[in-house]
Design an enzyme around this catalytic site. Sequence first.
Site, PDB file in Angstrom:
ATOM      1  N   GLY A  12      46.533  15.189  17.993  1.00 13.86           N
ATOM      2  CA  GLY A  12      47.221  14.921  19.258  1.00 13.86           C
ATOM      3  C   GLY A  12      46.353  14.068  20.172  1.00 13.86           C
ATOM      4  CG  ASP A  13      45.408  14.993  23.405  1.00 15.14           C
ATOM      5  OD1 ASP A  13      46.470  15.083  24.026  1.00 15.14           O
ATOM      6  OD2 ASP A  13      44.670  15.967  23.171  1.00 15.14           O
ATOM      7  CB  ALA A  39      53.754  16.803  24.530  1.00 16.16           C
ATOM      8  N   GLY A  40      51.406  15.961  26.487  1.00 19.80           N
ATOM      9  CA  GLY A  40      51.088  15.221  27.713  1.00 19.80           C
ATOM     10  C   GLY A  40      50.985  13.754  27.343  1.00 19.80           C
ATOM     11  CB  THR A  42      48.924   8.923  29.823  1.00 21.56           C
ATOM     12  OG1 THR A  42      48.444  10.250  30.003  1.00 21.56           O
ATOM     13  CG2 THR A  42      48.563   8.096  31.043  1.00 21.56           C
ATOM     14  CB  THR A 128      49.119  24.000  26.144  1.00 22.37           C
ATOM     15  OG1 THR A 128      50.381  24.460  25.653  1.00 22.37           O
ATOM     16  CG2 THR A 128      48.587  22.909  25.239  1.00 22.37           C
ATOM     17  NE  ARG A 142      67.444  35.106  11.850  1.00 19.73           N
ATOM     18  CZ  ARG A 142      67.553  35.759  10.704  1.00 19.73           C
ATOM     19  NH1 ARG A 142      68.581  35.561   9.938  1.00 19.73           N
ATOM     20  NH2 ARG A 142      66.610  36.593  10.331  1.00 19.73           N
ATOM     21  CD  GLN A 223      52.647  19.074  20.514  1.00 22.84           C
ATOM     22  OE1 GLN A 223      53.701  19.061  19.917  1.00 22.84           O
ATOM     23  NE2 GLN A 223      52.580  19.113  21.823  1.00 22.84           N
ATOM     24  NE  ARG A 304      42.621  15.029  25.572  1.00 22.59           N
ATOM     25  CZ  ARG A 304      43.159  13.967  26.150  1.00 22.59           C
ATOM     26  NH1 ARG A 304      42.532  12.814  26.126  1.00 22.59           N
ATOM     27  NH2 ARG A 304      44.320  14.039  26.735  1.00 22.59           N
ATOM     28  NE  ARG A 330      41.423   6.038  25.380  1.00 24.20           N
ATOM     29  CZ  ARG A 330      40.936   6.725  26.394  1.00 24.20           C
ATOM     30  NH1 ARG A 330      40.698   8.000  26.277  1.00 24.20           N
ATOM     31  NH2 ARG A 330      40.669   6.142  27.535  1.00 24.20           N
ATOM     32  CG  ASP A 332      39.344   0.361  25.479  1.00 28.04           C
ATOM     33  OD1 ASP A 332      40.188   0.764  24.641  1.00 28.04           O
ATOM     34  OD2 ASP A 332      39.250   0.832  26.633  1.00 28.04           O
TER      35      ASP A 332
HETATM   36  P1  IMP Z   1      50.348  25.370  21.725  1.00 31.08           P
HETATM   37  O1  IMP Z   1      51.085  24.212  21.159  1.00 31.08           O
HETATM   38  O2  IMP Z   1      50.327  25.382  23.231  1.00 31.08           O
HETATM   39  O3  IMP Z   1      50.776  26.663  21.143  1.00 31.08           O
HETATM   40  O4  IMP Z   1      48.804  25.196  21.300  1.00 31.08           O
HETATM   41  C1  IMP Z   1      48.375  25.274  19.947  1.00 31.08           C
HETATM   42  C2  IMP Z   1      47.251  24.294  19.682  1.00 31.08           C
HETATM   43  O5  IMP Z   1      47.755  22.963  19.764  1.00 31.08           O
HETATM   44  C3  IMP Z   1      46.099  24.347  20.691  1.00 31.08           C
HETATM   45  O6  IMP Z   1      44.904  24.026  20.032  1.00 31.08           O
HETATM   46  C4  IMP Z   1      46.445  23.245  21.683  1.00 31.08           C
HETATM   47  O7  IMP Z   1      45.302  22.760  22.355  1.00 31.08           O
HETATM   48  C5  IMP Z   1      47.016  22.212  20.729  1.00 31.08           C
HETATM   49  N1  IMP Z   1      47.952  21.294  21.383  1.00 31.08           N
HETATM   50  C6  IMP Z   1      49.236  21.547  21.740  1.00 31.08           C
HETATM   51  N2  IMP Z   1      49.792  20.455  22.282  1.00 31.08           N
HETATM   52  C7  IMP Z   1      48.864  19.492  22.261  1.00 31.08           C
HETATM   53  C8  IMP Z   1      48.867  18.116  22.669  1.00 31.08           C
HETATM   54  O8  IMP Z   1      49.855  17.555  23.144  1.00 31.08           O
HETATM   55  N3  IMP Z   1      47.695  17.445  22.472  1.00 31.08           N
HETATM   56  C9  IMP Z   1      46.613  18.018  21.894  1.00 31.08           C
HETATM   57  N4  IMP Z   1      46.576  19.297  21.509  1.00 31.08           N
HETATM   58  C10 IMP Z   1      47.687  20.029  21.681  1.00 31.08           C
END
Ligand code: IMP
Length: 428
Positions: A12-13, A39-40, A42, A128, A142, A223, A304, A330, A332
Amino acid sequence: MPAYAVIGGQWGDEGKGKVVDYLAERVDGVVRYAGGNNAGHTVVNDKGEFHLHLVPSGICWPEVYGIIGNGVVVDPEALLGELRELGDRGIDTERLCISERAHVTMPYHVLLDALDEESRGELAIGTTGRGIGPTYIDKTARMGIRVGDLLDPDSLKPRLEQTLDYKNKVITAIYGGEALSLDDVLAKALAWGEELRPYVRPTEQIVQDLLAQDRKILLEGAQGTLLDLDHGSYPYVTSSSPSIGGACTGLGLNPQAIAGVLGVYKAYSTRVGGGPMPTELFDDTGDKLREKGHEYGVTTGRTRRVGWFDAPAGRYSQQVNGFTGMVLTRLDILDGFASVKICVGYRAGGEEIARFPADTRLLEKCEPVYEEMPGWKEPTARATDLAQLPENARAYVRRIEELVGCPVQIISTGPGREETILVDTVIP
Ligand code: IMP
């Protein structure tokens, strides 16, 4: 009827949000198929900088549909907050569609995520904390509440009554927590339903109709493959399928509709949360990478973990997804390093391990075998053409391409839309 997927090749990221925003101009719809507001993404463009969690990253293009498919889990509070913020900043959100089949992250899911993690102690996943795991648990059991249920008080009440009765028993008897009130949760859920109603549509049909009209869609992964419930480093994974299989089940999409699968990789590695990461750096180089790359989570702000590029892991992701092309982001951030390393294999207990192992305990023991390459002083930042890259940076890209086994089609040299090198056409 072409669909193109953008999928994380690491943990992810990787910068998928930027890639989706960059490519979205060429499509009619951007579709999220898995995950939730864990998820995040940008996005930086002429309208500003946006941090999206549930809204698909194509939202800044006015003609593009943003679709939240059935495989996504939706926290309405988070989604409505995001929509309000986008509206306040002049972004039109009318083309957002949410699947009535998508499951809802309810207040008890968020509470149970925290209680579960606490009870795991040293073996905590490092989630998260957004209630994602507990929402998918209920889907499989279910006993989930779906977005469509929020629109129908007569069906919602008895379902919620039964579910909350069970959840409250778990919260109080197993964890010693405080029970939630049915009236409060029900009132909240019905209010969410009313606010979300204009967006709730049969998304499978919309996706199928777009494809039948030969219009293009982008499948936005969240992710990364190494966090996939099945293919990642279990149990240190998320609870959905970020990889290509998840796109089919998470949208009701047939695999023949997929014309290209783009794997997004950062030029080094990062991970948040627990679990093995063979190339993790604990030294000054790691600190330098973290600071230069500002490697702090978009969703939780957590630091991170950082390390060198892990090619066996990258190749494994390529094989799971059948990537037809690769995006390297990334690059750079590596500008100015005297040398750069790539992990080309592992060693554990005196034995060489060429592939990314399924056994997480073995992965924990894996020591990286590195290949070191000369770095580059001249900046790659903001480059828009391959010819602008220093020779050593080009050699680094070529080596990654070779080791992962997939051609690089895009190189990202900064967060902005224009800071991109299009090496090869991705969407004709
Ligand atoms: P959950 O998805 O919140 O249950 O987290 C499970 C694992 O996935 C953890 O290690 C989180 O840090 C990782 N994780 C969940 N979503 C992301 C994301 O968007 N980026 C990076 N790591 C993520």
